[in-house]
Design a protein around this motif. Structure first.
Motif, short mmCIF file in Angstrom:
data_model
loop_
_atom_site.label_atom_id
_atom_site.label_comp_id
_atom_site.label_asym_id
_atom_site.label_seq_id
_atom_site.Cartn_x
_atom_site.Cartn_y
_atom_site.Cartn_z
N LEU A 1 39.07 36.18 40.22
CA LEU A 1 39.53 36.21 38.84
C LEU A 1 40.92 35.61 38.67
O LEU A 1 41.30 35.19 37.61
N ASP A 2 41.68 35.60 39.75
CA ASP A 2 43.05 35.12 39.72
C ASP A 2 43.08 33.67 40.18
O ASP A 2 42.34 33.27 41.06
N ILE A 3 43.96 32.89 39.61
CA ILE A 3 44.08 31.49 40.01
C ILE A 3 45.06 31.37 41.18
O ILE A 3 45.27 30.31 41.71
N GLY A 4 45.59 32.46 41.62
CA GLY A 4 46.56 32.46 42.72
C GLY A 4 45.92 32.15 44.06
O GLY A 4 44.81 31.60 44.15
N VAL A 5 46.60 32.51 45.11
CA VAL A 5 46.16 32.21 46.47
C VAL A 5 45.01 33.13 46.86
O VAL A 5 45.12 34.35 46.74
N PRO A 6 43.88 32.57 47.32
CA PRO A 6 42.76 33.41 47.75
C PRO A 6 43.04 34.06 49.10
O PRO A 6 43.94 33.65 49.83
N PHE A 7 42.27 35.06 49.41
CA PHE A 7 42.41 35.75 50.70
C PHE A 7 41.93 34.83 51.81
O PHE A 7 40.88 34.21 51.71
N PHE A 8 42.69 34.71 52.86
CA PHE A 8 42.37 33.81 53.97
C PHE A 8 41.58 34.54 55.05
O PHE A 8 42.13 34.96 56.07
N TRP A 9 40.27 34.68 54.83
CA TRP A 9 39.40 35.34 55.81
C TRP A 9 39.48 34.65 57.17
O TRP A 9 39.34 35.29 58.20
N GLU A 10 39.67 33.33 57.18
CA GLU A 10 39.69 32.60 58.44
C GLU A 10 40.86 32.98 59.34
O GLU A 10 40.87 32.65 60.53
N ASN A 11 41.84 33.70 58.82
CA ASN A 11 42.96 34.16 59.63
C ASN A 11 42.64 35.44 60.41
O ASN A 11 43.49 35.92 61.16
N TYR A 12 41.47 36.00 60.19
CA TYR A 12 41.10 37.27 60.80
C TYR A 12 39.79 37.13 61.57
O TYR A 12 38.86 36.49 61.09
N ASP A 13 39.74 37.75 62.74
CA ASP A 13 38.54 37.70 63.55
C ASP A 13 37.54 38.76 63.12
O ASP A 13 37.92 39.88 62.78
N GLN A 14 36.28 38.41 63.17
CA GLN A 14 35.20 39.37 63.01
C GLN A 14 34.94 39.95 64.40
O GLN A 14 34.90 39.20 65.37
N VAL A 15 34.82 41.26 64.49
CA VAL A 15 34.62 41.90 65.79
C VAL A 15 33.43 42.84 65.75
O VAL A 15 32.98 43.26 64.68
N ILE A 16 32.96 43.16 66.93
CA ILE A 16 31.99 44.23 67.13
C ILE A 16 32.77 45.37 67.76
O ILE A 16 33.51 45.16 68.73
N VAL A 17 32.65 46.57 67.21
CA VAL A 17 33.38 47.72 67.77
C VAL A 17 32.43 48.55 68.62
O VAL A 17 31.22 48.57 68.40
N ASN A 18 33.01 49.22 69.59
CA ASN A 18 32.25 50.02 70.54
C ASN A 18 33.09 51.23 70.92
O ASN A 18 34.32 51.16 70.88
N GLU A 19 32.42 52.33 71.26
CA GLU A 19 33.10 53.56 71.68
C GLU A 19 34.15 54.00 70.65
O GLU A 19 35.26 54.36 70.99
N THR A 20 33.79 53.93 69.39
CA THR A 20 34.71 54.25 68.30
C THR A 20 34.73 55.76 68.07
O THR A 20 33.69 56.38 67.88
N THR A 21 35.93 56.32 68.07
CA THR A 21 36.09 57.76 67.83
C THR A 21 37.29 57.99 66.91
O THR A 21 38.17 57.16 66.81
N LYS A 22 37.30 59.16 66.26
CA LYS A 22 38.49 59.58 65.49
C LYS A 22 39.59 59.86 66.49
O LYS A 22 39.35 60.30 67.60
N ASN A 23 40.80 59.64 66.06
CA ASN A 23 41.92 59.97 66.94
C ASN A 23 42.91 60.86 66.23
O ASN A 23 43.26 60.73 65.13
#
Length: 163
Positions: A141-163
């Motif tokens: 909706l904004d004409i400003g700068v879009p979010f740069f998804w390409e700056n972030y890696d997609q990961v698979i998480v494993n052994e995820t627990t609350k800390n």
């Protein structure tokens, strides 16, 4: 003369496996998970999937979660995942809606009061380019700068627990 050739051949045959082992030891295995790390769930999103030809499939992605590693608090997030366990936390409905930020087409980040509430311990693996979920987070909706998804890696998480 024959014994020199046989001796030289024997030495070469003994060194060949050693060379193979040394060369193989230097290779990184992209299929391995990281060591156990601490982080926070700091946002989420649901997006529209598209295929390898860039065409919309009409399907929504699983809910993606934004992860910020402990010690990187000056960043908005480090990476995102689509396989976060749904039953680990009971997120309030208001932080999971809307599905994405319509102003910059990025994720909806949690308010500052909740930024460090959802602390986790996990192992992760960066997803190879050909295995990534291809997605688009709607029209901005904004004409400003879009979010740069390409700056972030997609990961698979494993052994995820609350800390």
């Amino acid at each position: 003369m024959k014994s020199k050739k046989i001796r030289l051949l024997t030495i070469l045959l003994l060194f060949l496996p050693l060379c193979v082992v040394l060369l193989g030891a230097g290779c990184d295995d992209d299929d391995e998970y990281s060591h156990m790390v601490l982080g926070y769930i700091v946002g989420s999103f649901i997006a529209d999937e598209f295929n390898s030809e860039g065409e919309a499939t009409g399907n929504k992605t699983e809910r993606g979660y934004c992860i910020l590693l402990e010690g990187n608090e000056d960043k908005s997030m480090d990476f995102y995942t689509f396989n976060f366990p749904n039953d680990l936390f009971s997120f309030p409905d208001e932080v999971l809606s809307p599905d994405y930020n319509g102003y910059d087409c990025g994720p909806t980040f949690f308010p500052d009061s909740l930024k460090y509430v959802y602390k986790i311990k996990l192992k992760y693996q960066i997803v190879r380019e050909q295995d990534k979920v291809q997605f688009l987070t709607g029209a901005c909706l904004d004409i400003g700068v879009p979010f740069f998804w390409e700056n972030y890696d997609q990961v698979i998480v494993n052994e995820t627990t609350k800390n």
